[in-house]
Write a protein that holds these residues in place. Sequence first.
Motif, PDB file in Angstrom:
ATOM      1  N   UNK A 199       0.876  -1.171   0.000  1.00  0.00           N
ATOM      2  CA  UNK A 199       0.000   0.000   0.000  1.00  0.00           C
ATOM      3  C   UNK A 199       0.912   1.219   0.000  1.00  0.00           C
ATOM      4  N   UNK A 200       0.819   2.040  -1.032  1.00  0.00           N
ATOM      5  CA  UNK A 200       1.711   3.195  -1.186  1.00  0.00           C
ATOM      6  C   UNK A 200       0.958   4.483  -0.912  1.00  0.00           C
ATOM      7  N   UNK A 201       1.643   5.433  -0.307  1.00  0.00           N
ATOM      8  CA  UNK A 201       1.050   6.731  -0.044  1.00  0.00           C
ATOM      9  C   UNK A 201       1.131   7.653  -1.247  1.00  0.00           C
ATOM     10  N   UNK A 202       0.142   8.491  -1.387  1.00  0.00           N
ATOM     11  CA  UNK A 202       0.114   9.530  -2.420  1.00  0.00           C
ATOM     12  C   UNK A 202      -0.019  10.872  -1.714  1.00  0.00           C
ATOM     13  N   UNK A 203       0.967  11.747  -1.910  1.00  0.00           N
ATOM     14  CA  UNK A 203       0.941  13.062  -1.260  1.00  0.00           C
ATOM     15  C   UNK A 203      -0.092  13.941  -1.963  1.00  0.00           C
ATOM     16  N   UNK A 204      -1.326  13.867  -1.468  1.00  0.00           N
ATOM     17  CA  UNK A 204      -2.443  14.527  -2.153  1.00  0.00           C
ATOM     18  C   UNK A 204      -2.294  16.042  -2.169  1.00  0.00           C
ATOM     19  N   UNK A 205      -1.763  16.603  -1.113  1.00  0.00           N
ATOM     20  CA  UNK A 205      -1.588  18.058  -1.024  1.00  0.00           C
ATOM     21  C   UNK A 205      -0.144  18.333  -0.627  1.00  0.00           C
ATOM     22  N   UNK A 206       0.739  18.141  -1.572  1.00  0.00           N
ATOM     23  CA  UNK A 206       2.181  18.148  -1.290  1.00  0.00           C
ATOM     24  C   UNK A 206       2.684  19.531  -0.881  1.00  0.00           C
ATOM     25  N   UNK A 207       3.437  19.555   0.221  1.00  0.00           N
ATOM     26  CA  UNK A 207       3.949  20.817   0.765  1.00  0.00           C
ATOM     27  C   UNK A 207       5.425  21.009   0.396  1.00  0.00           C
ATOM     28  N   UNK A 208       5.698  21.100  -0.878  1.00  0.00           N
ATOM     29  CA  UNK A 208       7.064  21.303  -1.355  1.00  0.00           C
ATOM     30  C   UNK A 208       7.086  22.419  -2.380  1.00  0.00           C
ATOM     31  N   UNK A 209       8.288  22.908  -2.708  1.00  0.00           N
ATOM     32  CA  UNK A 209       8.426  23.958  -3.705  1.00  0.00           C
ATOM     33  C   UNK A 209       7.956  23.505  -5.076  1.00  0.00           C
ATOM     34  N   UNK A 254       5.367   8.066  -7.191  1.00  0.00           N
ATOM     35  CA  UNK A 254       6.424   7.091  -6.940  1.00  0.00           C
ATOM     36  C   UNK A 254       7.471   7.615  -5.969  1.00  0.00           C
ATOM     37  N   UNK A 255       7.474   8.932  -5.735  1.00  0.00           N
ATOM     38  CA  UNK A 255       8.489   9.519  -4.872  1.00  0.00           C
ATOM     39  C   UNK A 255       8.117   9.577  -3.406  1.00  0.00           C
ATOM     40  N   UNK A 256       6.913   9.179  -3.053  1.00  0.00           N
ATOM     41  CA  UNK A 256       6.492   9.211  -1.651  1.00  0.00           C
ATOM     42  C   UNK A 256       7.110   8.032  -0.901  1.00  0.00           C
ATOM     43  N   UNK A 257       7.872   8.320   0.141  1.00  0.00           N
ATOM     44  CA  UNK A 257       8.534   7.255   0.897  1.00  0.00           C
ATOM     45  C   UNK A 257       7.543   6.406   1.673  1.00  0.00           C
ATOM     46  N   UNK A 258       6.450   7.009   2.131  1.00  0.00           N
ATOM     47  CA  UNK A 258       5.504   6.314   3.006  1.00  0.00           C
ATOM     48  C   UNK A 258       4.819   5.167   2.258  1.00  0.00           C
ATOM     49  N   UNK A 259       5.233   3.946   2.593  1.00  0.00           N
ATOM     50  CA  UNK A 259       4.679   2.737   1.985  1.00  0.00           C
ATOM     51  C   UNK A 259       4.672   1.646   3.038  1.00  0.00           C
ATOM     52  N   UNK A 260       3.793   0.673   2.849  1.00  0.00           N
ATOM     53  CA  UNK A 260       3.762  -0.475   3.750  1.00  0.00           C
ATOM     54  C   UNK A 260       3.665  -1.742   2.910  1.00  0.00           C
ATOM     55  N   UNK A 261       4.412  -2.772   3.325  1.00  0.00           N
ATOM     56  CA  UNK A 261       4.513  -4.018   2.577  1.00  0.00           C
ATOM     57  C   UNK A 261       4.310  -5.203   3.514  1.00  0.00           C
ATOM     58  N   UNK A 284       5.066  -9.452  -7.188  1.00  0.00           N
ATOM     59  CA  UNK A 284       4.060  -8.755  -6.372  1.00  0.00           C
ATOM     60  C   UNK A 284       3.145  -7.942  -7.291  1.00  0.00           C
ATOM     61  N   UNK A 285       1.908  -8.355  -7.423  1.00  0.00           N
ATOM     62  CA  UNK A 285       0.979  -7.698  -8.345  1.00  0.00           C
ATOM     63  C   UNK A 285      -0.144  -6.955  -7.626  1.00  0.00           C
ATOM     64  N   UNK A 286      -0.345  -7.270  -6.352  1.00  0.00           N
ATOM     65  CA  UNK A 286      -1.442  -6.638  -5.611  1.00  0.00           C
ATOM     66  C   UNK A 286      -0.930  -5.368  -4.949  1.00  0.00           C
ATOM     67  N   UNK A 287      -1.043  -4.270  -5.677  1.00  0.00           N
ATOM     68  CA  UNK A 287      -0.524  -2.973  -5.244  1.00  0.00           C
ATOM     69  C   UNK A 287      -1.633  -1.942  -5.301  1.00  0.00           C
ATOM     70  N   UNK A 288      -1.722  -1.107  -4.282  1.00  0.00           N
ATOM     71  CA  UNK A 288      -2.726  -0.045  -4.299  1.00  0.00           C
ATOM     72  C   UNK A 288      -2.124   1.233  -3.730  1.00  0.00           C
ATOM     73  N   UNK A 289      -2.873   2.333  -3.842  1.00  0.00           N
ATOM     74  CA  UNK A 289      -2.435   3.646  -3.375  1.00  0.00           C
ATOM     75  C   UNK A 289      -3.533   4.287  -2.539  1.00  0.00           C
ATOM     76  N   UNK A 290      -3.109   5.043  -1.548  1.00  0.00           N
ATOM     77  CA  UNK A 290      -4.065   5.790  -0.721  1.00  0.00           C
ATOM     78  C   UNK A 290      -3.506   7.195  -0.502  1.00  0.00           C
ATOM     79  N   UNK A 291      -4.384   8.163  -0.403  1.00  0.00           N
ATOM     80  CA  UNK A 291      -3.952   9.532  -0.124  1.00  0.00           C
ATOM     81  C   UNK A 291      -3.462   9.633   1.314  1.00  0.00           C
ATOM     82  N   UNK A 292      -2.344  10.326   1.496  1.00  0.00           N
ATOM     83  CA  UNK A 292      -1.786  10.510   2.839  1.00  0.00           C
ATOM     84  C   UNK A 292      -1.473  11.986   3.059  1.00  0.00           C
ATOM     85  N   UNK A 293      -1.335  12.328   4.317  1.00  0.00           N
ATOM     86  CA  UNK A 293      -1.027  13.701   4.695  1.00  0.00           C
ATOM     87  C   UNK A 293       0.442  14.008   4.388  1.00  0.00           C
TER      88      UNK A 293
END
Length: 314
Positions: free
Chosen positions: A114-124, A150-157, A184-193
């Motif tokens: 399960x990979x995180x997606x930075x929905x409201x990214x606080x970067x330049x 793909x650049x979000x470090x927050x992931x769980x395996x 590994x084919x079962x991969x999903x994404x969720x919005x994270x803070x």
Amino acid sequence: MKKLSLVICVYNEEPNIKPLSEEIKAALKDIDFEAIFVDDGSSDGTREEIRKINDERFLLVELKRNYGQSSALQAGIDQAEGEYVALIDGDLQNDPADVPMMLNEIEKEGWDMVAGVRANRKDGMFLRKVPSKIANYMIRRATGIHMKDLGCTLKIFTSETIKSIHIYGELHRYIPALITLEGATRITQVDVNHRPRTFGTSKYNLSRTTRVMSDLVLMVFFKKYMQRPMHFFGGIGIVTLGIGVLINFYLLILKLLGNDIWGKPLLMLGILMVLGGIQFITTGIIAEVQMRTYFESQKKKPYRVKSVSPAVEK
């Protein structure tokens, strides 16, 4: 076995350690966890701050020097003993409060990652967001891994998934592609803070662009030709050698007809293409032998079995 291992790579993050550890304790208070801080050769007081946490659930892995994020992540993963392994940045931009939600998702649905997606990214915008969007697009197109961030470090395996690969060089950006290569084919994404950096300075800059592109070429090769390198090098070699032979045959006919061919650019081209073709074919043979050594010496298999069960109706 603990339920969750949290791997946090840190490099000169002294002021972030205490608030991050407190957030981890609060967020994971109902989970049997271990938090593994990997100090990647920090030159400030990062290690001392980690020791001040004074909690047996927190582990400090000290590397002898700065090896880079990929090697630090691998060191943490090697130490992880949990049923699930989560990766999180040590700069407070990832929110530990998202981890229980992601853990529940991977347990409930049986995902490999399960990979995180930075929905409201606080970067330049121009130094971080725009280059990241371009890189994500190129990686998606080249590898076929259709993930938003793909650049979000927050992931769980699952432990089995993340321990099936080895991360080195700068390949931490391509973990989804690496685990896909291992089945590994079962991969999903969720919005994270995602939060703005409060303390310290970012270790990322545009100078990493060339390394990202170099690793992308490597990942494309892994994806298409990892188990059959001769098909790549041999194909190029045969075409190159064939063109060189045709050029030299044409020049031989001219020579037999009495023409002077010495010093002609076409002669140099023909010789270079013949030599280049031979080198590509030879490289393909050597790479093929190395791949056979890689699989057979370590008793690795070029496939992954999902399950074996009796052929009966349930």
